[in-house]
Enzyme design. Structure first.
Site, short mmCIF file in Angstrom:
data_model
loop_
_atom_site.label_atom_id
_atom_site.label_comp_id
_atom_site.label_asym_id
_atom_site.label_seq_id
_atom_site.Cartn_x
_atom_site.Cartn_y
_atom_site.Cartn_z
CE LYS A 206 5.44 8.57 4.72
NZ LYS A 206 5.15 8.57 3.28
NE ARG B 125 -1.52 1.50 -1.42
CZ ARG B 125 -0.84 1.93 -2.48
NH1 ARG B 125 -0.58 1.10 -3.48
NH2 ARG B 125 -0.43 3.18 -2.55
#
Length: 484
Positions: free
Chosen positions: A261, A335
């Site tokens: 990130k 996920r």
């Protein structure tokens, strides 16, 4: 800050202190005459002529030792408005040096059922502050004395306290820094919930490898910390009826892994475990209030770090379900954690429904901001129930689409599926579409993407900024209204 509440069914007789009275929207004080001298009554009426009567709360000094708060009640008052009014009152108390407040409950109309309970619930929720790591803490105590006939029943007092404790526990977990609440510490804290009556089972890496939970393990393999799946069971019914299941994403810190990130705002990624915190807070609340329901909470706890052993873009892993996943972006990790947790929950517990919660996508913030959580579901009935519960406690959800046409965006040439949509668009929907593939037996399922709701930089009606605990009250209301 500690709030101490005392209830007493007695006459309201005070010659000094902070005195709180409830009035109607027009600030009619005629029914308060008996509590004041004739001079004081005249003074109050004169004061009100100079006030903005559109305000919900008006306060003024009646003498050097007596301060009056007048709180106006709407004709169509409901539980949410009552809670918000209590939160507003808390803001007023912060500026008062003497922290003891005497509330006259006798002036509350009978049709405002359990108003005092909701009012104080809002007051307490708003009072939360995370000050654990400050050298100067607010150690003040606030004393709330509720006098009169309209006080909450003992059962209601216990229920509100249980919900508050669960919400505060969730907020505490989200507020902890990543160097403190890593997966190893998180698992230890969850084991302590046994004292509340929950059955807690912790699956460490060795057990997870035997279960072949490779999508969950892949996320955490770059961290020096362990990875865990933790189940918390509450059996509030004597029968063996199917439990309600709640699954949470617990990424204790998310660097993005190899797909790193940007540095700016990465510190906020301590709250990437907020979905799991909601599940934990809910389970604690259910146990504390002895909810008449069977329920199970399941959380996957990992840390997503870039390391020589970290998962790489292009890796292919086999999930607990047997389905394979091509990892195109290691920052789409939540996920992967939920995939194994969902299939395991469905297979092991055979629940009535499964609701998962996760700070899953930034795309949901683009769609809904910080006003609604995104709701994705394979079941209309469960969706309707969640929407109704959310409106009642003002933890709102908005249903978003799922459709088989989205599947082609996550189909992989090299595996059963890929973990992101490289074409672009529908980021939240394709993430939910991915999760739906791991519900194998058509169990009613709902996914709540709470990325915009779990943390607030500016505060909300019932929180003062930071971790919100969003979801605990929503799911508790769902259970209370529909499943108890």
């Amino acid at each position: 800050m500690t709030i101490i509440t005392n209830y007493k069914k007695a006459d309201f007789k005070f010659k000094s202190g902070n005195l709180i009275f409830f009035v109607n929207e027009k600030y009619d004080v005629s029914n308060l005459k008996k509590y004041f001298t004739s001079y004081e009554n005249k003074f109050i009426k004169e004061i009100l002529k100079l006030q903005d009567l559109s305000k919900k709360i008006i306060s003024f000094d009646l003498s050097s030792v007596k301060k009056i708060f007048l709180i106006s009640l709407e004709n169509n008052l409901n539980s949410t408005k009552s809670e918000n009014l209590g939160a507003k009152f808390f803001n007023y108390t912060k500026e008062i040096k003497k922290k003891e407040f005497n509330i006259n409950s006798n002036q509350i109309p009978k049709n405002f059922e359990n108003f005092m309970g909701y009012f104080l619930h809002g007051f307490n929720l708003k009072s939360y502050a995370f000050e654990k790591y400050k050298s100067k803490k607010n150690n003040k105590k606030i004393y709330i004395n509720v006098i009169g006939k309209n006080i909450p029943s003992l059962n209601d007092q216990k229920k509100f306290k249980a919900i508050e404790q669960g919400t505060f526990f969730a907020r505490d977990l989200v507020s902890e820094p990543g160097n403190v609440l890593h997966p190893d510490e998180y698992a230890k804290r969850l084991s302590l919930l046994k004292k509340d009556g929950l059955k807690v089972t912790i699956y460490d890496e060795k057990k997870l490898k035997k279960l072949r939970m490779n999508t969950l393990l892949g996320v955490g393999q770059g961290s020096i910390r362990g990875s865990y799946l933790v189940t918390m069971e509450w059996k509030g019914l004597k029968d063996n009826s199917k439990p309600l299941a709640f699954v949470g994403k617990g990424v204790c810190f998310d660097t993005g892994g190899i797909s790193l990130k940007p540095a700016k705002f990465m510190e906020d990624m301590t709250y990437d475990m907020a979905g799991s915190a909601v599940v934990v807070g809910l389970m604690k609340s259910l146990a504390l209030r002895k909810a008449k329901v069977n329920a199970v909470g399941v959380v996957g706890l990992v840390e997503n770090m870039p390391d020589g052993n970290a998962q790489r873009p292009g890796d292919i892993v086999k999930s607990y379900s047997g389905k394979t996943v091509e990892i195109l972006n290691t920052d789409a990790e939540g996920r992967l954690v939920l995939a194994d947790a969902l299939t395991y929950t469905e297979e092991k517990f055979k629940p009535k429904f499964i609701i998962d919660l996760a700070t899953l996508t930034g795309a949901i913030i683009v769609s809904l901001g910080s006003e609604y959580a995104g709701l994705f579901s394979n079941d209309d009935k469960l969706s309707k129930q969640l929407i109704e519960a959310g409106e009642k406690v003002e933890e709102k959800v908005w249903r978003m689409p799922l459709n088989e046409n989205f599947d082609r965006l996550i189909d992989s040439k090299n595996a059963d599926m890929q973990n992101i949509n490289y074409v672009g668009g529908a980021g939240s929907t394709t993430a939910a579409q991915f999760l739906q593939r791991f519900i194998l037996k058509k169990t009613p399922w709902a996914h709540l993407d709470i990325a915009g709701m779990a943390f607030s930089k500016y505060g909300g009606a019932l929180n003062s900024g930071g971790a919100t605990g969003y979801g605990v009250r929503l799911l508790n209301k769902l259970i209370e209204d529909k499943y108890e």
